[in-house]
Design a protein around this motif. Structure first.
Motif, mmCIF file in Angstrom:
data_model
loop_
_atom_site.group_PDB
_atom_site.id
_atom_site.type_symbol
_atom_site.label_atom_id
_atom_site.label_comp_id
_atom_site.label_asym_id
_atom_site.label_seq_id
_atom_site.Cartn_x
_atom_site.Cartn_y
_atom_site.Cartn_z
ATOM 1 N N SER A 114 0.822 -1.231 0.000
ATOM 2 C CA SER A 114 0.000 0.000 0.000
ATOM 3 C C SER A 114 0.849 1.272 0.000
ATOM 4 C CB SER A 114 -0.919 0.006 1.230
ATOM 5 O OG SER A 114 -0.160 0.006 2.428
ATOM 6 N N LEU A 115 2.158 1.140 0.109
ATOM 7 C CA LEU A 115 3.036 2.312 0.145
ATOM 8 C C LEU A 115 3.269 2.814 -1.288
ATOM 9 C CD1 LEU A 115 4.739 4.119 2.055
ATOM 10 C CD2 LEU A 115 6.665 2.580 1.610
ATOM 11 N N LYS A 116 2.353 3.609 -1.782
ATOM 12 C CA LYS A 116 2.399 4.045 -3.180
ATOM 13 C C LYS A 116 3.282 5.269 -3.392
ATOM 14 C CE LYS A 116 -0.643 0.947 -4.443
ATOM 15 N NZ LYS A 116 -0.295 -0.190 -5.314
ATOM 16 N N GLU A 117 3.570 5.991 -2.320
ATOM 17 C CA GLU A 117 4.392 7.197 -2.413
ATOM 18 C C GLU A 117 5.405 7.162 -1.273
ATOM 19 O OE1 GLU A 117 2.674 11.197 -3.702
ATOM 20 O OE2 GLU A 117 3.042 11.541 -1.573
ATOM 21 N N ILE A 118 6.619 7.629 -1.566
ATOM 22 C CA ILE A 118 7.677 7.484 -0.570
ATOM 23 C C ILE A 118 8.548 8.741 -0.537
ATOM 24 C CG2 ILE A 118 9.233 6.370 -2.218
ATOM 25 C CD1 ILE A 118 10.226 4.620 0.058
ATOM 26 N N PRO A 119 8.973 9.195 0.651
ATOM 27 C CA PRO A 119 9.882 10.344 0.712
ATOM 28 C C PRO A 119 11.254 9.960 0.181
ATOM 29 C CG PRO A 119 9.565 9.409 2.900
ATOM 30 C CD PRO A 119 8.602 8.708 2.003
ATOM 31 N N CYS A 120 11.834 10.837 -0.614
ATOM 32 C CA CYS A 120 13.144 10.571 -1.221
ATOM 33 C C CYS A 120 14.056 11.782 -1.030
ATOM 34 C CB CYS A 120 13.001 10.307 -2.722
ATOM 35 S SG CYS A 120 11.952 8.904 -3.153
ATOM 36 N N ASN A 121 15.349 11.531 -1.043
ATOM 37 C CA ASN A 121 16.326 12.616 -1.045
ATOM 38 C C ASN A 121 16.595 12.979 -2.504
ATOM 39 O OD1 ASN A 121 18.401 14.421 -0.583
ATOM 40 N ND2 ASN A 121 19.938 12.836 -0.262
ATOM 41 N N LEU A 122 15.878 14.010 -2.986
ATOM 42 C CA LEU A 122 16.027 14.442 -4.373
ATOM 43 C C LEU A 122 17.182 15.434 -4.442
ATOM 44 C CD1 LEU A 122 14.842 14.374 -7.260
ATOM 45 C CD2 LEU A 122 13.427 16.337 -6.607
ATOM 46 N N CYS A 123 18.177 15.137 -5.255
ATOM 47 C CA CYS A 123 19.357 15.996 -5.270
ATOM 48 C C CYS A 123 20.019 16.012 -6.644
ATOM 49 C CB CYS A 123 20.360 15.535 -4.213
ATOM 50 S SG CYS A 123 20.831 13.813 -4.339
ATOM 51 N N GLU A 124 20.977 16.907 -6.791
ATOM 52 C CA GLU A 124 21.763 16.974 -8.019
ATOM 53 C C GLU A 124 22.624 15.721 -8.137
ATOM 54 O OE1 GLU A 124 24.015 20.538 -7.778
ATOM 55 O OE2 GLU A 124 22.276 21.870 -8.036
ATOM 56 N N SER A 125 22.982 15.374 -9.361
ATOM 57 C CA SER A 125 23.751 14.138 -9.576
ATOM 58 C C SER A 125 25.093 14.167 -8.856
ATOM 59 C CB SER A 125 23.957 13.895 -11.070
ATOM 60 O OG SER A 125 24.669 14.968 -11.668
ATOM 61 N N SER A 126 25.735 15.344 -8.801
ATOM 62 C CA SER A 126 27.038 15.429 -8.140
ATOM 63 C C SER A 126 26.907 15.126 -6.650
ATOM 64 C CB SER A 126 27.642 16.819 -8.340
ATOM 65 O OG SER A 126 26.794 17.837 -7.812
ATOM 66 N N ILE A 127 25.835 15.639 -6.032
ATOM 67 C CA ILE A 127 25.593 15.365 -4.617
ATOM 68 C C ILE A 127 25.279 13.882 -4.418
ATOM 69 C CG2 ILE A 127 24.108 15.842 -2.651
ATOM 70 C CD1 ILE A 127 25.925 18.139 -3.324
ATOM 71 N N ALA A 128 24.467 13.327 -5.331
ATOM 72 C CA ALA A 128 24.105 11.911 -5.238
ATOM 73 C C ALA A 128 25.347 11.022 -5.302
ATOM 74 C CB ALA A 128 23.131 11.540 -6.356
ATOM 75 N N LEU A 129 26.251 11.328 -6.227
ATOM 76 C CA LEU A 129 27.472 10.534 -6.369
ATOM 77 C C LEU A 129 28.368 10.679 -5.150
ATOM 78 C CD1 LEU A 129 28.278 11.166 -10.142
ATOM 79 C CD2 LEU A 129 27.320 9.097 -9.119
ATOM 80 N N ASN A 130 28.431 11.895 -4.597
ATOM 81 C CA ASN A 130 29.212 12.091 -3.365
ATOM 82 C C ASN A 130 28.650 11.246 -2.225
ATOM 83 O OD1 ASN A 130 30.980 13.912 -4.519
ATOM 84 N ND2 ASN A 130 29.849 15.716 -3.853
ATOM 85 N N ASN A 131 27.320 11.261 -2.101
ATOM 86 C CA ASN A 131 26.679 10.486 -1.041
ATOM 87 C C ASN A 131 26.932 8.991 -1.209
ATOM 88 O OD1 ASN A 131 25.683 12.881 -0.048
ATOM 89 N ND2 ASN A 131 23.606 12.597 -0.825
ATOM 90 N N ILE A 132 26.843 8.537 -2.448
ATOM 91 C CA ILE A 132 27.069 7.119 -2.739
ATOM 92 C C ILE A 132 28.508 6.727 -2.415
ATOM 93 C CG2 ILE A 132 27.245 5.424 -4.607
ATOM 94 C CD1 ILE A 132 24.855 6.834 -5.908
#
Length: 426
Positions: free
Chosen positions: A111-129
């Motif tokens: 039933s979890l049709k919507e979920i909170p996400c950390n939406l960010c720029e690709s550079s930030i995403a790669l740093n986090n990863i």
């Protein structure tokens, strides 16, 4: 958009990352095809275990990392969890194709049709990863090297060259280990058995494709059988390889620039070629409800005999739940027998009562030290690393002081299986 923001996004609008270092694939594959591939090749994604670990709800303490790219929400981190949600919320389509995961109560996940996400720029995403998976060491060498080359612009590592030319590592996941990369399949060792690395070109050899395939199969055997490990023949390749398979002496030799050379061709090891190119349509059913997690191949002796007897009793009387206390008591007995066999050469220890406790402590030391070499059940790792009270649990089983629930017995048996395999595998 800010560099980072929390945004609720519908699960159906999230797209799995085709450049995920865990399993880089064709960018044109749909989410359905990616999930089909992930379930069929469960060693890379391990979705069957994850869906059981997730339980009945989604843990929102760790948000998916998402990048808006070309109008699509791409999941850079958290692909496995989102894959589980997508599977459960569209299960009928997967079942029609024979693709199945086993689970318990998942109503909340469905039933979890919507979920909170950390939406960010690709550079930030790669740093986090990078911080999460490389700095913390959660990725294995191949995933790390792929990420650094594709997303950080670093030169392709020798290990990555070797994988792309042979397919050996991805087809034999137990080779994706740090000690294999640094101490076995390094340039010096490979040159000593006839392979030379040329910068920006890859590996060449003095062998035909058939000969190369034979050599790589024997390397795999030597590592699987632990003829080469962090404790035995450490840093060596040629000597243990020839010792393990004498027929290689007929043609294996150091690389000779004066001899005819051949470039290594893609996927020298051919058994799983089709699986590496396209998702399989035939589902793989992973036995998650087997005693000891599956069949153990142990050395002949008392430990193997007792193990086989316990499995026989369980298999023949499984429908009768009254057998569970017997199985629970047998688990501690198996460890006790294993301990006595292990310490057979030490008469002082052998005289002690309940020496399985000392055996468990030693396993905690030995197995954690070699955790980069083996891939043992995650619960085993947790218990051994944190000194959890497996002794108390087994003691309660043995004395009938604990309600014997089948799932508890099965999980405990997997832990014991890891320990027994570590010391008594063929």
């Amino acid at each position: 958009m800010n560099k980072q923001e929390i945004k609720h996004i519908k699960v159906e609008h999230l797209n799995l990352w085709s450049e995920n270092p865990r399993d880089p694939i064709d960018v044109n594959l749909s989410d359905f095809e990616i999930i089909e591939r992930a379930i069929n090749d469960d060693k890379k994604w391990n979705l069957q275990k994850l869906i059981l670990d997730m339980g009945s709800y989604y843990d929102l303490s760790e948000l998916p990392t998402v990048v808006l790219k070309d109008g699509k929400f791409i999941v850079y981190d958290g692909n496995r969890r989102i894959a589980i949600l997508k599977y459960l919320q569209n299960e009928k389509e997967y079942l029609e194709q024979g693709i199945k995961l086993k689970y318990k109560n998942v109503d909340e996940l469905v039933s979890l049709k919507e979920i909170p996400c950390n939406l960010c720029e690709s550079s930030i995403a790669l740093n986090n990863i990078e911080r999460k998976h490389i700095d913390d060491g959660t990725w294995k060498p191949l995933e790390r090297d792929y990420f650094l080359h594709i997303h950080r612009g670093q030169q392709k590592s020798d290990f990555l060259w070797f994988e792309e030319q042979t397919g050996l590592i991805s087809q034999n996941h137990h080779l994706n280990q740090r000690f294999v990369k640094e101490e076995v399949l390094n340039n010096d060792n490979l040159k000593a058995i006839g392979f030379k690395f040329e910068p920006n070109k890859g590996f060449i050899s003095n062998y035909t494709e058939e000969q190369s395939s034979t050599i790589f199969k024997e390397i795999d055997k030597a590592i699987t059988s632990k003829k080469i490990s962090t404790r035995k023949n450490r840093g060596k390749l040629l000597e243990p390889l020839l010792e393990n398979e004498p027929k290689l002496k007929d043609f294996v030799a150091p690389y000779d620039k004066n001899k005819k050379s051949y470039p290594l061709k893609a996927h020298v090891v051919k058994e799983n070629d089709e699986a590496s190119k396209t998702p399989r349509k035939t589902p793989i059913t992973k036995p998650i409800d087997l005693l000891f997690g599956g069949t153990l191949e142990l050395k002949k002796g008392k430990v193997n005999d007792l193990y086989r007897a316990i499995v026989l009793i369980y298999d023949n009387h499984r429908k009768d739940k009254t057998v569970l206390p017997i199985i629970g008591m047998s688990l501690r007995l198996l460890l006790e027998v294993a301990a006595r066999v292990h310490y057979n050469d030490d008469p002082e220890i052998s005289k002690s009562d309940q020496i399985y406790k000392k055996f468990l402590k030693q396993a905690g030391t030995d197995m954690i030290l070699e955790q980069n070499e083996i891939n043992f059940f995650s619960l085993t790792k947790s218990w051994l690393a944190k000194n959890s009270d497996i002794e108390g649990l087994l003691g309660k089983f043995a004395h009938g002081n604990l309600l014997t629930i089948e799932n508890d017995i099965l999980e405990s048996s997997k832990v014991i299986a890891d320990i027994i395999k570590f010391y008594f595998s063929k």
